[in-house]
Design a protein around this motif. Structure first.
Motif, PDB file in Angstrom:
ATOM      1  N   GLU A  10       0.824  -1.207   0.000  1.00 41.10           N
ATOM      2  CA  GLU A  10       0.000   0.000   0.000  1.00 41.10           C
ATOM      3  C   GLU A  10       0.861   1.261   0.000  1.00 41.10           C
ATOM      4  OE1 GLU A  10      -3.837   1.849   2.451  1.00 41.10           O
ATOM      5  OE2 GLU A  10      -2.791   0.045   3.160  1.00 41.10           O
ATOM      6  N   GLN A  11       2.007   1.221   0.654  1.00 40.65           N
ATOM      7  CA  GLN A  11       2.876   2.392   0.726  1.00 40.65           C
ATOM      8  C   GLN A  11       3.405   2.779  -0.658  1.00 40.65           C
ATOM      9  OE1 GLN A  11       3.495   4.455   3.255  1.00 40.65           O
ATOM     10  NE2 GLN A  11       1.978   3.291   4.444  1.00 40.65           N
ATOM     11  N   ARG A  26       2.759   6.407  -2.241  1.00 38.64           N
ATOM     12  CA  ARG A  26       3.892   7.243  -2.651  1.00 38.64           C
ATOM     13  C   ARG A  26       3.763   7.648  -4.117  1.00 38.64           C
ATOM     14  NH1 ARG A  26       7.340   4.824   0.068  1.00 38.64           N
ATOM     15  NH2 ARG A  26       7.656   3.093  -1.372  1.00 38.64           N
TER      16      ARG A  26
END
Length: 340
Positions: free
Chosen positions: A117-118, A122
């Motif tokens: 998910e990061q 980003r």
């Protein structure tokens, strides 16, 4: 430089981009370049931050005292309603083009599989920074799949596959407002601080006079004059050519003034390039309309002029009796002139 007369020299913004201003003994007036940080800040400020003074022909302005590059100057922030109208059309096209480009990129991002998910978050934030006029609303979803092929059994549990990024866009007022504010705005700068007649209107009109000179000298680059094919090496020959072209410019402007003046006095007009009546034709357009006229000489007889029509004869008569005599036309004073 000490004996230089007190002329006010009008330049384009290229002068201001040089540090020689502070060492100049001349009085100058120029346009402040738009790439300066302070200029960007001033032209993008909100309308109600300035006490505008209405000027002529759809202009308004306000003085902003400045001390830039160690030199005290007088800055005039100018707004043109005509320029704002033109630039507004261009801005709307840029906004629309930017939206289509963003939507196309978002479609490509929606097909990308993110391992966590990061990574998706980003990527979304990085992409949002590239948007000049819009705000991005995005959400990240977790995609699950079943192992193996075919239809899963009721007892099978889905397993993690990847994350997916989906985005939508909307116009961002905070981003667009500064771009709309600067439409039609520019800044004039001058070191002429002691002239009591240099008010907002005179400062603007003085600068606009430069445009007339530039339009006049633009004809030197016109391919119709074929100057690009003239090669001169000696400086004195280059000076001589420039002198001849300057004299040509003087004759050009005198002829154009004569045509426009007579059209106004006689309350007449000629057809423009788009077929509409005009009282302000350029002399270049007059030259084009007068093409096709020839002097025909038959041995043993007087020469005659061919290629004339009603409009060409009207143009010839605008220049008076002497020119009519050259073209063998009868000249009669126009009614407005006869009354005088």
């Amino acid at each position: 430089m000490e004996n230089t007369p007190e002329f006010l020299w009008v330049y384009d913004s290229a002068l201001y981009s040089q540090d020689k201003l502070r060492h100049s003994a001349l009085l100058w007036l120029t346009r402040a370049p738009e790439n300066l940080g302070l200029v960007k800040q001033l032209v993008r400020a909100d309308e109600n931050e300035y006490a505008w003074q209405n000027l002529q022909d759809g202009y308004k302005g306000v003085f902003i005292g400045q001390n830039d590059r160690g030199l005290k100057q007088r800055w005039l922030l100018v707004h043109s309603a005509q320029a704002e109208k033109r630039e507004s059309i261009t801005l709307e096209k840029r906004i629309e083009k930017s939206l289509k480009k963003a939507e196309k990129s978002a479609t490509q991002l929606s097909r990308q599989a993110f391992g966590c998910e990061q990574d998706a978050l980003r990527t979304a934030k990085t992409f949002e920074k590239t948007l000049s006029y819009h705000r991005m609303n995005y959400h990240i979803t977790k995609v699950l799949k079943y192992k193996g092929r075919g239809r899963p059994k009721s007892t099978d549990e889905p397993v993690f596959s990847h994350y997916k990024l989906e985005a939508e866009f909307e116009a961002c007022f905070d981003k667009i407002r500064p771009q709309r504010n600067k439409l039609g705005r520019f800044i004039l700068a001058s070191n002429d601080l002691d002239n009591p007649d240099m008010n907002e209107a005179n400062m603007l009109s003085t600068y606009k006079e430069q445009q007339g000179v530039e339009r006049g000298f633009r004809f030197i680059k016109d391919p119709l004059f074929h100057l690009s094919g003239v090669f001169l090496k000696k400086p004195e020959r280059i000076d001589a050519l420039m002198m001849v072209m300057t004299l040509c410019l003087m004759v050009y402007n005198a002829g154009q003034y004569q045509v426009r003046k007579e059209l106004e006095v006689q309350d007449e007009s000629i057809l423009s390039q788009v077929g509409k009546p005009t009282k302000q034709p350029t002399l270049r357009w007059i030259f084009q309309k007068m093409s096709g006229i020839h002097r025909v000489h038959i041995p043993g007889r007087d020469s005659c002029i061919s290629g004339l029509n009603e409009e060409k004869e009207k143009i010839i008569r605008l220049f008076g009796p002497e020119v009519c005599r050259v073209y063998k036309l009868m000249w009669t004073p126009p009614l407005s002139t006869a009354k005088l």
